[in-house]
Write a protein that holds these residues in place. Structure first.
Motif, short mmCIF file in Angstrom:
data_model
loop_
_atom_site.label_atom_id
_atom_site.label_comp_id
_atom_site.label_asym_id
_atom_site.label_seq_id
_atom_site.Cartn_x
_atom_site.Cartn_y
_atom_site.Cartn_z
N HIS A 1 -0.24 -9.21 6.26
CA HIS A 1 1.14 -8.81 5.99
C HIS A 1 1.68 -9.75 4.91
N ASN B 1 -9.89 -12.38 8.64
CA ASN B 1 -8.91 -11.31 8.39
C ASN B 1 -9.28 -10.60 7.10
N ARG B 2 -9.30 -9.27 7.15
CA ARG B 2 -9.56 -8.46 5.96
C ARG B 2 -8.26 -7.93 5.35
N LYS B 3 -7.19 -7.96 6.14
CA LYS B 3 -5.88 -7.52 5.69
C LYS B 3 -4.85 -8.58 6.09
N GLN C 1 -3.25 -10.08 10.26
CA GLN C 1 -3.20 -8.63 10.30
C GLN C 1 -2.88 -8.06 11.68
N ARG D 1 -12.28 -12.12 2.71
CA ARG D 1 -11.87 -12.45 4.07
C ARG D 1 -11.32 -13.87 4.15
N LEU E 1 1.35 -4.37 5.06
CA LEU E 1 -0.03 -4.74 5.37
C LEU E 1 -0.90 -4.29 4.21
N ARG E 2 -1.57 -5.24 3.56
CA ARG E 2 -2.38 -4.95 2.38
C ARG E 2 -3.77 -5.55 2.52
N ASN E 3 -4.72 -4.98 1.81
CA ASN E 3 -6.09 -5.50 1.82
C ASN E 3 -6.15 -6.83 1.08
N LEU E 4 -7.00 -7.72 1.56
CA LEU E 4 -7.25 -8.98 0.89
C LEU E 4 -8.46 -8.83 -0.03
#
Length: 139
Positions: free
Chosen positions: A59, A55-57, A12, A51, A45-48
């Motif tokens: 590409h 990383n919470r987001k 992210q 985690r 960039l998107r939310n996962l």
């Protein structure tokens, strides 16, 4: 040659230019080995869902290509080595999807729907204050 879809998730904290460079590197690997990249899409960039490596987001980038099997092995090997890529998946498909992918169409669908307002099929007939079926004159 067989057809493949390759999707990878980049960290992210990367800039968009770095993500584009990763996509170009993947394209170069495929083309150097004798394959052909049909389409490259950057989903942004998107939310996962959970985690991954703190990383919470991420590409998201998708590649559609046709190449022999050894090309896929080399692409996945190079992707594993890269520290900027946190997940990847390559699948073999029967045919590439024509037009934009489902992820790219999703934004268009949301814009077309707009504000839908009240559905009008609720049986409880709630008023503006949320009361059920009372008349304005009832207490």
């Amino acid at each position: 040659m067989p057809l493949y879809e390759h999707v990878f998730l980049a960290r992210q904290d990367l800039a968009q230019a770095q993500v584009d460079a990763l996509a170009e590197t993947a394209t170069k690997i495929v083309e150097d080995q004798g394959g052909k990249v049909v389409r490259t899409e950057t989903w942004g960039l998107r939310n996962l869902a959970y985690r991954i490596s703190k990383n919470r987001k991420a590409h998201y980038v998708a590649l559609d290509f046709d190449a022999p099997a050894p090309v896929v092995a080399e692409l996945e090997r190079q992707t594993q080595i890269n520290e900027d890529v946190i997940r990847y998946m390559t699948i073999r498909v029967d045919a590439h999807e024509q037009g934009p992918s489902a992820m790219m169409r999703r934004g268009e669908r949301d814009r077309d729907r707009g504000d839908r307002g009240d559905r009008g099929d609720r049986g409880d007939r709630r008023g503006p204050r949320g009361d059920r079926g009372r008349d304005e004159n009832e207490g």
